[in-house]
Design an enzyme around this catalytic site. Structure first.
Site, PDB file in Angstrom:
ATOM      1  N   TYR A 227      33.469  38.107   7.276  1.00 28.26           N
ATOM      2  CA  TYR A 227      33.717  36.668   7.195  1.00 28.26           C
ATOM      3  C   TYR A 227      33.626  36.153   5.761  1.00 28.26           C
ATOM      4  O   TYR A 227      34.300  35.180   5.392  1.00 28.26           O
ATOM      5  CB  TYR A 227      32.749  35.911   8.104  1.00 28.26           C
ATOM      6  CG  TYR A 227      33.139  36.016   9.565  1.00 28.26           C
ATOM      7  CD1 TYR A 227      34.331  35.459  10.017  1.00 28.26           C
ATOM      8  CD2 TYR A 227      32.337  36.684  10.470  1.00 28.26           C
ATOM      9  CE1 TYR A 227      34.709  35.573  11.348  1.00 28.26           C
ATOM     10  CE2 TYR A 227      32.704  36.795  11.804  1.00 28.26           C
ATOM     11  CZ  TYR A 227      33.891  36.236  12.234  1.00 28.26           C
ATOM     12  OH  TYR A 227      34.277  36.352  13.546  1.00 28.26           O
TER      13      TYR A 227
ATOM     14  N   GLU B  83      16.137  54.927  25.348  1.00 28.36           N
ATOM     15  CA  GLU B  83      17.436  54.250  25.380  1.00 28.36           C
ATOM     16  C   GLU B  83      17.322  52.760  25.706  1.00 28.36           C
ATOM     17  O   GLU B  83      17.944  51.934  25.055  1.00 28.36           O
ATOM     18  CB  GLU B  83      18.355  54.938  26.402  1.00 28.36           C
ATOM     19  CG  GLU B  83      19.722  54.287  26.521  1.00 28.36           C
ATOM     20  CD  GLU B  83      20.652  54.992  27.474  1.00 28.36           C
ATOM     21  OE1 GLU B  83      20.325  56.122  27.901  1.00 28.36           O
ATOM     22  OE2 GLU B  83      21.714  54.426  27.805  1.00 28.36           O
TER      23      GLU B  83
ATOM     24  N   ASP C 137      18.945  57.721  29.716  1.00 27.35           N
ATOM     25  CA  ASP C 137      19.409  57.793  31.097  1.00 27.35           C
ATOM     26  C   ASP C 137      19.944  59.193  31.391  1.00 27.35           C
ATOM     27  O   ASP C 137      20.367  59.929  30.485  1.00 27.35           O
ATOM     28  CB  ASP C 137      20.529  56.777  31.343  1.00 27.35           C
ATOM     29  CG  ASP C 137      20.013  55.345  31.358  1.00 27.35           C
ATOM     30  OD1 ASP C 137      18.810  55.146  31.596  1.00 27.35           O
ATOM     31  OD2 ASP C 137      20.829  54.425  31.145  1.00 27.35           O
TER      32      ASP C 137
END
Length: 350
Positions: free
Chosen positions: A96, A189, A241
Site C-alpha cells: 500500500y 498447530e 492435526d
C-alpha cells in the site's frame, strides 16, 4: 559490521552499480538467481530446497523488463529507508505504501514477488531489511529475550508475561535469547491447543517453550524457532492435526519450502513431528472425519515430494491412505479435556 549495516551496505552497492552504469551511458542490468520451479532442487545433505545455478536478468533496455526493474529498485530504496530510520514494515504495508510513491503493483502478490527478487539479488532475507509478513503466530514459555530494536535496545522480556502468549513480530524475531529453563520447544498447530497448554501449566510440566503456528508457520516464526533451537540448544517437537496438511506444516519447518529456497536459516532439520499420526488415531480411538478428494490428492502429492522420500514419511503417507480418515488435535478431548496433557504428550515426549 552489524546485520543492519551489512544490509544497508548491500543495498547501497546495488544502487552504486546502477548509477555507475547510467553514468557510463549504459543501460543497467540486474542478474539474479532464477526462482523458477526448474531451478529449485532438493539438497539431500541440507535436507531442504535450494536454488540451482540458473540465473535471469532484468535488463532496463528491454521494455518487457522495465516494469519489474523499476519495481525492484523502488523496493530496494524503500528497504534502505526502513533500515536507515530504524523502522519495520509488513508485506502488506509495503504494497500500500507503493501507491504513495506512484509505484504500480498489480496486487500484493506481485509486490511480494519483487521483495523475493530483492532477497535473491542481495543475498539476504527480507527480515534483514525490516520487512515482515502480517503475523498470526504466538510464543509463550520460560525464556528471557533481550530486544535489539530501536527504542527498546537492551530491555529484557520474560515470555511468560502474558497468559495469551506474545505475538511473534519483528521485535521478538530480532531479539536475542538470554536465558531459559526450558528443555524443549513444542510447536502446536491450533490456537486452542496453545491456550490449553498454557492454562494447564503444561509448559512447566514439559519444560517447554510453546509456539502457536496458526496453520502453516510464517517465515519469521520458523526463523525464531531456528534461532531458539541454535542459541539455546533446544530440540523442537511439532504437534499438528492428523491429516496431510498437518503433516506438511511439520515438514516445512523441518525441510523448508520451495518458495523460500533462496533463503537460509528457516529450517530445523532435526525437528520431530510427533502427531497426530495415523497410528495415534487408531490407538486412541479418536473421532474422525473421512478424507475428502482434496485430502487424498494431497497425499499423492506428498508421496512424490522429495522432502518425504525417507521410509518413515512414506510409511505415514501409506498409513493415512489406508485409514482414509483424519482427526484434529482436539479429538483427544473425547477421553477428557486434559487427556492430551496428562496422557498423550507425556507418551510422545518421553
Amino acid at each position: 559490521m552489524s546485520e543492519r549495516d551489512t544490509a544497508i551496505e548491500r543495498l547501497r552497492s546495488l544502487g552504486v552499480n546502477i548509477i555507475s552504469k547510467i553514468q557510463q551511458d549504459t543501460f543497467p542490468k540486474i542478474e539474479l538467481p532464477d526462482r523458477g520451479t526448474s531451478n529449485i532442487v532438493f539438497d539431500t545433505e541440507k535436507n531442504q530446497f535450494v536454488l540451482g545455478p540458473a540465473t535471469s536478468v532484468r535488463d532496463s533496455s528491454n521494455l518487457r523488463h522495465i516494469r519489474s526493474f523499476t519495481q525492484l529498485l523502488w523496493v530496494a530504496s524503500y528497504a534502505k529507508k526502513l533500515l536507515k530510520s530504524g523502522r519495520t514494515s509488513s508485506l502488506r504495508d509495503l504494497y500500500y505504501s507503493s501507491e504513495a510513491f506512484g509505484i504500480s503493483f498489480k496486487d500484493q502478490a506481485e509486490s511480494d514477488r519483487i521483495v523475493a527478487d530483492l532477497e535473491c539479488v542481495v543475498g539476504l532475507a527480507r527480515e534483514d531489511f525490516g520487512i515482515f509478513p502480517e503475523e498470526h503466530s504466538s510464543i509463550y514459555g520460560p525464556v528471557i529475550m533481550r530486544y535489539t530494536v530501536a527504542g527498546y535496545q537492551g530491555r529484557e522480556i520474560d515470555l511468560t508475561i502474558s497468559p495469551d502468549g506474545l505475538p511473534i513480530g519483528p521485535a521478538l524475531v530480532t531479539a536475542d535469547p538470554i536465558h531459559t529453563d526450558a528443555r524443549i520447544i513444542l510447536a502446536v498447530e491450533s490456537g486452542g491447543m496453545f491456550s490449553r497448554l498454557i492454562e494447564t501449566n503444561a509448559w512447566k510440566k514439559f519444560h517447554a517453550i510453546l509456539v502457536h503456528l496458526g496453520g502453516q508457520a510464517p517465515r519469521s516464526t520458523r526463523r525464531l524457532m531456528r534461532r531458539l533451537h541454535d542459541s539455546l540448544k533446544l530440540p523442537v517437537f511439532i504437534f499438528t492435526d492428523g491429516d496431510p496438511w498437518g503433516m506438511h506444516i511439520a515438514r516445512v519447518i523441518i525441510s523448508g519450502s520451495a518458495n523460500a529456497a533462496h533463503v537460509e536459516g528457516l529450517t530445523v532439520p532435526d525437528a520431530q513431528w510427533i502427531g497426530v499420526t495415523p497410528s495415534d488415531i487408531t490407538k486412541y480411538g479418536l473421532p474422525t472425519e473421512p478424507m475428502n478428494d482434496a485430502d487424498l490428492r494431497r497425499l499423492d502429492e506428498l508421496a512424490r515430494d522429495p522432502r518425504y522420500s525417507d521410509d518413515e514419511c512414506q510409511a505415514q503417507i501409506r498409513a493415512f491412505r489406508q485409514l482414509r480418515q483424519k482427526a484434529e488435535q482436539q479429538a483427544f478431548s473425547r477421553h477428557g479435556i486434559d487427556f492430551v496433557v496428562d496422557q498423550y504428550l507425556p507418551a510422545k515426549l518421553h
